[in-house]
Scaffold this active site. Sequence first.
Site, short mmCIF file in Angstrom:
data_model
loop_
_atom_site.label_atom_id
_atom_site.label_comp_id
_atom_site.label_asym_id
_atom_site.label_seq_id
_atom_site.Cartn_x
_atom_site.Cartn_y
_atom_site.Cartn_z
N ASP A 25 138.27 20.31 96.74
CA ASP A 25 136.88 20.43 96.29
C ASP A 25 136.01 19.67 97.29
O ASP A 25 136.52 18.87 98.09
CB ASP A 25 136.72 19.83 94.88
CG ASP A 25 135.27 19.89 94.38
OD1 ASP A 25 134.57 20.88 94.70
OD2 ASP A 25 134.84 18.96 93.67
N SER A 26 134.71 19.90 97.19
CA SER A 26 133.78 19.14 98.03
C SER A 26 133.81 17.66 97.65
O SER A 26 133.23 16.84 98.35
CB SER A 26 132.37 19.66 97.83
OG SER A 26 131.99 19.48 96.48
N CYS A 74 136.29 24.64 93.65
CA CYS A 74 134.87 24.44 93.95
C CYS A 74 134.21 25.81 93.91
O CYS A 74 134.61 26.71 94.67
CB CYS A 74 134.76 23.82 95.35
SG CYS A 74 133.08 23.63 95.96
N GLU A 103 129.18 11.72 92.46
CA GLU A 103 129.94 11.18 93.60
C GLU A 103 129.64 9.69 93.80
O GLU A 103 130.48 8.97 94.34
CB GLU A 103 129.59 11.95 94.88
CG GLU A 103 130.13 13.37 94.94
CD GLU A 103 131.64 13.44 95.10
OE1 GLU A 103 132.22 12.58 95.76
OE2 GLU A 103 132.24 14.39 94.52
N CYS A 135 129.96 24.68 88.20
CA CYS A 135 130.33 23.72 89.26
C CYS A 135 131.41 22.83 88.66
O CYS A 135 131.29 22.41 87.50
CB CYS A 135 129.11 22.89 89.65
SG CYS A 135 129.48 21.46 90.70
N HIS A 166 132.20 19.85 89.10
CA HIS A 166 131.80 18.48 88.74
C HIS A 166 131.24 18.43 87.31
O HIS A 166 131.27 17.39 86.66
CB HIS A 166 130.69 17.97 89.68
CG HIS A 166 131.15 17.54 91.04
ND1 HIS A 166 131.64 18.42 91.96
CD2 HIS A 166 131.18 16.31 91.64
CE1 HIS A 166 131.94 17.75 93.09
NE2 HIS A 166 131.67 16.47 92.90
N1 DGL Z 1 132.42 21.04 92.72
C1 DGL Z 1 131.57 21.85 93.56
C2 DGL Z 1 131.36 23.21 92.93
O1 DGL Z 1 132.13 23.58 92.05
C3 DGL Z 1 130.35 21.08 93.90
C4 DGL Z 1 129.55 21.71 94.96
C5 DGL Z 1 128.79 20.79 95.85
O2 DGL Z 1 129.43 19.96 96.49
O3 DGL Z 1 127.56 20.97 95.95
O4 DGL Z 1 130.49 23.96 93.27
#
Ligand code: DGL
Length: 257
Positions: free
Chosen positions: A10-11, A73, A151, A183, A185
Amino acid sequence: MSTKPIGIFDSGVGGTSIWKEIHKLLPNENTIYLADSINAPYGPKGKNTIIDLSIKNTDFLLDKGAKLIVVACNTATTSAIDYLRNHYDIPFIGIEPAIKPAALKTQTGAIGILATKGTLSSELFSRTSSLFASNIKVIEQNGDGIVELIESGKLYSNEMKALLLTYLKPMIEANIDYLVLGCTHYPYLIPLLIDLTPNNIKIIDSGAAVAKQCKAILEKYRLINNLNSVANFEFYTTGSSNVLASLVNENVVIQKI
Ligand code: DGL
């Protein structure tokens, strides 16, 4: 049968919400999780940058022996999964906002989608949206700032509450009865969202569906780990390990790369 690990990236820390679903459904599977927190958020980045970052994440997980990769993600899935599937010889599982079940179940004819700019502006999202939700009202909201707060460890902060109130207002005014979290998160916001929304609004995300799909693909390619030994978890981050450790809730060692 394969004892090789499932790779998940993931990011940042949000994909751990998917890791938890996968671990719950497939407790025998070894897993490697990569949080690319140094580059979070992916949402405002362009498609080519997200593809480049996804290639880096994929190469890292393949070096560690991943047998299948879960792109945990939404933003990376919408921008990069086609590229990854065309260029690598292993199965990839992606994640998309659960518009379809929300659109099928709504009683008020209005649903809300909270997702990143990258996801909301993607071709994949507009295709799914017009396929399943063309007859209902869809209130899209770009969740700018939410990923950054999570984050930086400010999940249950006043800043987060204020941001969510602003984002939810137009959805509540439009009388939505389903709120789709687009998302990975965002499942961590569920306790806050329950407090901030009327009782009739149901919150849905795609985590359990991704885990089911992961199981189905492992079975299809005969990659399931049938050994009844204790699963091994590896967690890596390109950023700081504190927030990741606080969300994983397991005695795992987090390695910084
Ligand atoms: N968890 C990522 C998603 O599902 C977050 C995206 C981001 O880093 O902007 O989109």
